[in-house]
Scaffold this motif. Structure first.
Motif, PDB file in Angstrom:
ATOM      1  N   LEU A 576      -8.679 -23.345  26.858  1.00 55.91           N
ATOM      2  CA  LEU A 576      -9.373 -22.070  27.016  1.00 55.91           C
ATOM      3  C   LEU A 576      -9.141 -21.186  25.799  1.00 55.91           C
ATOM      4  CD1 LEU A 576      -8.423 -21.306  30.734  1.00 55.91           C
ATOM      5  CD2 LEU A 576     -10.596 -22.219  29.896  1.00 55.91           C
ATOM      6  N   ASP A 577     -10.142 -20.357  25.490  1.00 56.26           N
ATOM      7  CA  ASP A 577     -10.049 -19.417  24.377  1.00 56.26           C
ATOM      8  C   ASP A 577     -10.161 -18.006  24.943  1.00 56.26           C
ATOM      9  OD1 ASP A 577     -10.109 -17.965  22.078  1.00 56.26           O
ATOM     10  OD2 ASP A 577     -11.732 -19.087  21.126  1.00 56.26           O
ATOM     11  N   TYR A 578      -9.087 -17.217  24.784  1.00 52.98           N
ATOM     12  CA  TYR A 578      -9.058 -15.868  25.327  1.00 52.98           C
ATOM     13  C   TYR A 578      -9.365 -14.805  24.275  1.00 52.98           C
ATOM     14  CZ  TYR A 578      -6.652 -18.141  29.220  1.00 52.98           C
ATOM     15  OH  TYR A 578      -6.334 -18.946  30.271  1.00 52.98           O
ATOM     16  N   SER A 579      -9.829 -15.194  23.113  1.00 54.57           N
ATOM     17  CA  SER A 579     -10.143 -14.226  22.066  1.00 54.57           C
ATOM     18  C   SER A 579     -11.165 -13.207  22.581  1.00 54.57           C
ATOM     19  CB  SER A 579     -10.709 -14.941  20.841  1.00 54.57           C
ATOM     20  OG  SER A 579      -9.775 -15.879  20.334  1.00 54.57           O
ATOM     21  N   GLY A 580     -10.872 -11.933  22.357  1.00 52.92           N
ATOM     22  CA  GLY A 580     -11.738 -10.861  22.830  1.00 52.92           C
ATOM     23  C   GLY A 580     -11.385 -10.342  24.206  1.00 52.92           C
ATOM     24  N   LYS A 581     -10.512 -11.036  24.934  1.00 53.46           N
ATOM     25  CA  LYS A 581     -10.106 -10.593  26.262  1.00 53.46           C
ATOM     26  C   LYS A 581      -9.056  -9.489  26.171  1.00 53.46           C
ATOM     27  CE  LYS A 581     -12.469 -13.731  28.624  1.00 53.46           C
ATOM     28  NZ  LYS A 581     -13.541 -13.380  29.595  1.00 53.46           N
ATOM     29  N   TYR A 582      -8.983  -8.685  27.229  1.00 48.63           N
ATOM     30  CA  TYR A 582      -7.971  -7.634  27.295  1.00 48.63           C
ATOM     31  C   TYR A 582      -6.586  -8.237  27.545  1.00 48.63           C
ATOM     32  CZ  TYR A 582     -11.693  -4.149  27.644  1.00 48.63           C
ATOM     33  OH  TYR A 582     -12.779  -3.352  27.388  1.00 48.63           O
ATOM     34  N   LEU A 583      -5.571  -7.609  26.974  1.00 48.49           N
ATOM     35  CA  LEU A 583      -4.200  -8.036  27.219  1.00 48.49           C
ATOM     36  C   LEU A 583      -3.828  -7.744  28.668  1.00 48.49           C
ATOM     37  CD1 LEU A 583      -4.101  -8.213  24.121  1.00 48.49           C
ATOM     38  CD2 LEU A 583      -1.814  -7.233  24.229  1.00 48.49           C
ATOM     39  N   PRO A 584      -3.126  -8.663  29.320  1.00 52.82           N
ATOM     40  CA  PRO A 584      -2.707  -8.403  30.705  1.00 52.82           C
ATOM     41  C   PRO A 584      -1.588  -7.369  30.778  1.00 52.82           C
ATOM     42  CG  PRO A 584      -1.824 -10.491  29.931  1.00 52.82           C
ATOM     43  CD  PRO A 584      -2.740 -10.001  28.853  1.00 52.82           C
ATOM     44  N   MET A 585      -1.500  -6.723  31.918  1.00 50.54           N
ATOM     45  CA  MET A 585      -0.433  -5.767  32.252  1.00 50.54           C
ATOM     46  C   MET A 585      -0.530  -4.467  31.456  1.00 50.54           C
ATOM     47  SD  MET A 585       1.194  -7.712  34.432  1.00 50.54           S
ATOM     48  CE  MET A 585       2.782  -6.936  34.695  1.00 50.54           C
ATOM     49  N   VAL A 586      -1.673  -4.191  30.858  1.00 43.37           N
ATOM     50  CA  VAL A 586      -1.831  -2.998  30.032  1.00 43.37           C
ATOM     51  C   VAL A 586      -2.959  -2.139  30.601  1.00 43.37           C
ATOM     52  CG1 VAL A 586      -2.338  -2.099  27.733  1.00 43.37           C
ATOM     53  CG2 VAL A 586      -1.038  -4.230  27.992  1.00 43.37           C
ATOM     54  N   PRO A 587      -2.672  -0.961  31.176  1.00 39.29           N
ATOM     55  CA  PRO A 587      -3.743  -0.096  31.683  1.00 39.29           C
ATOM     56  C   PRO A 587      -4.552   0.515  30.549  1.00 39.29           C
ATOM     57  CG  PRO A 587      -1.620   0.999  31.873  1.00 39.29           C
ATOM     58  CD  PRO A 587      -1.336  -0.400  31.422  1.00 39.29           C
ATOM     59  N   SER A 588      -5.859   0.566  30.711  1.00 38.52           N
ATOM     60  CA  SER A 588      -6.713   1.194  29.705  1.00 38.52           C
ATOM     61  C   SER A 588      -6.480   2.702  29.643  1.00 38.52           C
ATOM     62  CB  SER A 588      -8.189   0.912  30.017  1.00 38.52           C
ATOM     63  OG  SER A 588      -8.464  -0.474  29.970  1.00 38.52           O
ATOM     64  N   HIS A 589      -6.169   3.300  30.789  1.00 38.68           N
ATOM     65  CA  HIS A 589      -5.952   4.748  30.851  1.00 38.68           C
ATOM     66  C   HIS A 589      -4.661   5.035  31.615  1.00 38.68           C
ATOM     67  CE1 HIS A 589     -10.210   5.403  29.700  1.00 38.68           C
ATOM     68  NE2 HIS A 589     -10.448   4.362  30.479  1.00 38.68           N
TER      69      HIS A 589
END
Length: 691
Positions: A576-589
């Motif tokens: 699998l390629d996760y490039s461009g995906k958001y990092l886990p465990m990190v809230p945007s706000h």
């Protein structure tokens, strides 16, 4: 944005007036510059330093009814701490940088003593003077594994505080908390402080299988602090704390396959976590003519025991046990200038030794055999660092700061693995390995201070986190992982307004980091390991407003936005390629807003009433690299009302007043999604006396 704009208009948030300021019956205007915040390694007030930092007083912590580090989550911009389910590990994320397993990426210091293990992060918050959170890499001054930032905790000094304090707090779900402390001076040069705390909870989640709560807890803390100031130049201090906790843990439930919401906790074997933590530190500060010397010597001992039903089902399939013992010795020494000249300097040296003995046993109950793995992992390191600041560079108000640090670390491991069945024990694997790491981390900052005491700044800092050994692995190439590095670019501004009744801070950041250490599930699905995952970036903004718009009212607003994504990350094991995906465990706000309002002399029977309210929110949070399962933005409202008469204060407090339902932690194991629900609405009351 509507929430943010509305909150800006209302100017809600939390900043309390110190108890000393409230001793008088008449409430006066509070000057926001009255509390000068200086740390062990900084020369000036942090609000005048070219960095993004937040400071919260002990009074504000008490008014918020914050009892532990996990309740600090989202209270500070871009700071997030998910509830893993026990004190075994307390992951901390700042600006998207953090670590779910192994060594933390955010540093913690308590009275100048470093805490290297996340298992030691979650401790009782009684008798705290203040907490500082410095965001962005702090490796130049603080070194080891502070790539995301640093949390500095300071306990109360007996030379500053005197008196006896006692408090009792009771709430629903069987919550009880008892605290007693004594601060006193013998003469004018020697002070001592003794404090103790005991708290317990019956638990918030019921296990359907056992018909008992899964997350009950009992914990106790004792602390002693001695300070001697024989003359104006010399200060000596000794502090020691002992912390014990025994808790049921991991109230995880199987999630619905469509909504991903957790169901009811339902598994057959009781899971638990027990911890003993002892920390002792000795401090020495000498103020000479034009310079000061500081030394911090520390010893920490941690012993814990974990048991967990790893299949989280009513069947007896797997049960994991872990016993860990950690010893850590550290010494730090620095010398810095204290003159009012244009040039300021600081030199320092740091050394540590850490030994970890870890035993992990996995019982295959349905197959009637066990595996036992033993790890002996000693690590030592040394560092040298320097920082220079030149004021009035070319023009008045312009300053240049340059810092550099060299770290060397040596890690080794002695590993044995056994399979035990039918009373026989057979060795399966064994290896002894060593790793060496070294790194230079520079920092450069340019700031301009206006005559109005506002400032703008720009910084470039290199972040660094050492590599190490995995405690779980199934292939030869997964036994260890490499260091990760980052470059942090930041622009910021700080400025007081309205005759110093309002203070605003703004920072913009961009982080580019390589060889990111990412937690991945083992090929068998049982356990996790760290691997280096290519390149990622994080960018965002932080806004803080705090003020005293009218006598008796203190307000504060905090907002953080983080856009953290993988730039290059291909999981070759899964294809699998996760490039461009958001990092886990990190809230945007992350968002917090609230206020404290003091009413003096409301009637003849009450000296003072304090009304406090806080709203915190976080989201969206992606739980895995594939971004399929996430927690949308959610918020919680907390509040406290207290009345003081003489030396006694009576209070009613509540947390999660809106009873918001949310997922506190999510992971996948054995082909199913598991999650812990957030804690429900809780309410209680307290009585405190001070004399």
């Amino acid at each position: 944005m509507k929430i943010l704009c509305l909150s800006c208009c209302l100017c809600l948030s939390v900043l309390a007036v110190d108890a000393e300021e409230m001793d008088t019956v008449k409430v006066r205007q509070v000057n926001l510059d009255e509390v000068v915040v200086q740390s062990f390694k900084q020369n000036r007030d942090l609000r005048l330093e070219p960095l993004s930092a937040s400071s919260v007083t002990g009074t504000a912590i008490q008014n918020r009814n914050i009892t532990g580090i996990k309740e600090f989550s989202s209270f500070i911009p871009n700071l997030f701490m998910p509830d893993y389910g026990s004190k075994l590990t307390s992951p901390v994320y700042i600006r998207g940088i953090g670590s779910k397993i192994n060594a933390p990426s955010v540093g913690l210091y308590v009275d100048g003593i470093p805490y290297f293990e996340k298992s030691a992060f979650d401790f009782d918050f009684t008798e705290i003077d203040r907490i500082e959170v410095l965001r962005g890499p702090q490796g130049t001054l603080y070194g080891r594994n502070t790539m995301g930032g640093i949390i500095n905790v300071y306990t109360k000094s007996p030379l500053k505080f005197q008196g006896t304090n006692a408090a009792i707090s009771n709430g629903n779900y069987g919550y009880r908390d008892y605290t007693l402390s004594r601060y006193s001076k013998i003469g004018e040069k020697f002070g001592y402080a003794i404090s103790g705390n005991y708290n317990r909870s019956d638990g918030y989640f019921t296990n359907l299988y056992t018909d008992k709560t899964a997350d009950d807890q009992k914990a106790g803390t004792g602390r002693i602090r001695l300070e001697w100031q024989p003359n104006e130049q010399l200060s000596l201090g000794l502090s020691s704390s002992y912390d014990y906790s025994n808790q049921g843990g991991y109230p995880y439930a199987v999630c619905d396959s469509v909504t991903h919401r957790p169901g009811e906790v339902d598994y057959n074997d009781y899971s638990f976590y027990k911890r003993t933590l002892s920390t002792t530190g000795f401090s020495l500060d000498y103020r000479g003519r034009g310079y000061s010397l500081s030394s911090r010597t520390a010893f920490q001992y941690l012993s814990d025991h974990q048991g967990i039903d790893q299949d989280f089902s009513v069947k007896s399939i797997y049960f994991a046990r872990q016993d860990q013992k950690q010893k850590m010795v550290s010494e730090e020494f620095n010398i810095k200038s204290t003159t009012a000249s244009r040039y300021k300097w600081l030199f320092g040296a740091f050394g540590f030794w850490q030994g970890i003995d870890n035993t992990v046993i996995l019982d295959y109950l349905s197959q009637d055999y066990s595996t036992r793995k033993l790890y002996d992992t000693p690590t030592y390191g040394v560092a040298l660092y320097h920082q220079s600041t030149l004021d009035s560079l070319l023009v008045d108000g312009l300053s240049l700061t340059f810092g550099i640090r060299y770290d060397y670390e040596h890690a080794s491991t002695d590993f044995l693995s056994f399979k035990e069945a039918g009373g026989a024990s057979d060795q399966v694997d064994a290896f002894n390995s060593k790793l060496n790491f070294s790194q230079v981390t520079p920092k450069i900052a340019l700031q301009y201070m206006f005559p109005s005491y506002g400032l703008i700044y720009a910084t470039v800092t290199k972040g660094y986190k050492t590599g190490g050994f995995n405690t779980s692995f199934e292939r030869e190439e997964d036994r260890s992982f490499r260091p990760e590095t980052s470059w942090n670019y930041e622009l910021g501004a700080k400025h007081p307004f309205l005759d110093n009744r309002l203070r605003a801070e703004l920072s913009l950041f961009w982080i580019d980091w390589k060889n990111q250490q990412i937690s991945q599930t083992l090929p068998s699905g049982r356990g996790s390991m760290l691997t280096n995952a290519g390149r990622s970036e994080s960018k965002g903004v932080e806004v803080s407003l705090q003020g005293n718009p009218t006598n008796g009212l203190m307000v504060q607003l905090n907002y953080g936005f983080t856009h953290a994504t993988f730039k290059e990350y291909a999981d070759e094991k899964k294809g699998l390629d996760y490039s461009g995906k958001y990092l886990p465990m990190v809230p945007s706000h992350t968002f917090s807003a609230g206020a404290d309002y003091t009413i003096p002399n409301p009637c003849s029977h009450i000296d003072r009433i304090l009304l406090s309210a806080t709203f915190t929110g976080a989201g969206r949070i992606h739980w895995k690299e594939d971004n399929i399962v996430s927690q949308p933005f959610y918020g919680q409202l907390n509040g406290k009302v207290s009345a003081t008469k003489g030396f006694a204060t009576f209070a009613i407090w509540a947390k999660n007043i809106t009873n918001t339902h949310y997922t506190a932690f999510y992971f996948e194991s054995g082909g199913k999604g598991l999650a812990q629900a957030g804690r429900p609405f809780t309410i209680g009351g307290s009585v405190a006396v001070n004399f």
